[in-house]
Design a protein around this motif. Sequence first.
Motif, PDB file in Angstrom:
ATOM      1  N   ALA A   1       0.850  -1.186   0.000  1.00 56.77           N
ATOM      2  CA  ALA A   1       0.000   0.000   0.000  1.00 56.77           C
ATOM      3  C   ALA A   1       0.882   1.231   0.000  1.00 56.77           C
ATOM      4  N   GLU A   2       0.311   2.325  -0.489  1.00 57.78           N
ATOM      5  CA  GLU A   2       1.053   3.576  -0.490  1.00 57.78           C
ATOM      6  C   GLU A   2       1.281   4.048   0.937  1.00 57.78           C
TER       7      GLU A   2
ATOM      8  N   THR B   1      -5.739   1.466   7.051  1.00 64.17           N
ATOM      9  CA  THR B   1      -6.645   0.358   6.779  1.00 64.17           C
ATOM     10  C   THR B   1      -7.207  -0.168   8.094  1.00 64.17           C
TER      11      THR B   1
ATOM     12  N   THR C   1      -1.374   5.231   3.970  1.00 64.34           N
ATOM     13  CA  THR C   1      -2.695   4.629   3.813  1.00 64.34           C
ATOM     14  C   THR C   1      -3.130   3.983   5.124  1.00 64.34           C
TER      15      THR C   1
END
Length: 292
Positions: A16-17, A22, A20
């Motif tokens: 993931a960048e 989650t 980010t």
Amino acid sequence: EALQTDGIMPPVMVAAEAGTLTPVLGSDIYQNLAFDLSPDGRTIVLQRVNRTDPADFGPWILRAGADPRPLETEPGGEFLIAPDSQTLLMLQGQGTAVIPLNADPDAEETTANQPLDFLPEFGRVFDISSDGTAAAMVDFNQNDPERRFTESLVIVTNQGEEQELLNVTGSILNAQFDPTNQLMYVLASELLPGETYQEQPFLAAINLETQEPLKLLSLPPQSQISMSLAPDGLDALLEVAVPNASNPDAVGGQTLLLNLFESPQALSTGIFSRPESPQLLPYEGLSPTWLP
């Protein structure tokens, strides 16, 4: 019976960048009180309590790609995942239990996640060396009448050897190994003389080979303080209580940045920068912590 997961899907390890966020676990059914992330980034251990049934309390384990589940072990207090990412150290009863995290969840309750070992003399575990061979723990000296009202920082090796590094009349607040496993940073306090009970906190570095402590910083008496050592060992963050300029009776948490070494080369030689005062950062909050 289906396991309730508070409506959040279990995490899956994907790229993931940076930045980010989650969500991995909700809190509608269970309140999440504390957690620790394993060094390999694939396991989270949490303390959870059911919002409608306080008796439903204890540690849970959350692995990448799997549903969260309770750990089949006794409830406990503070906990820490070992560097092998497969072992948990948790305060239980009058000591510290060493609990496997890779036990079969379908095994009988009498065998699943049973402690591998129990250390009855130690009431807290602060850190484990990066090679997993030693742990920094606290002995409250309850079995020593002459030092019953003191606390000791003790190194316990995986061979069962114990070495006391520091004894204080106040409290051992935190202890962390440096990245080289050659230094131990200790946030502790000493009881001040006088009729009023006050503890003065200080930050010290202990050379684990010579076991000589070096006091780096003394702080005013206060109850709100924490420490976090940078992953590269060059700096430390301290949370301290600072009076409000506009309201002397109000106290807030401020973050201090303390430069310990000027460079990795200085760290390898053990030559501290010894700044006159730490830098006050423009951040407020509780328990500032370095990201890995």
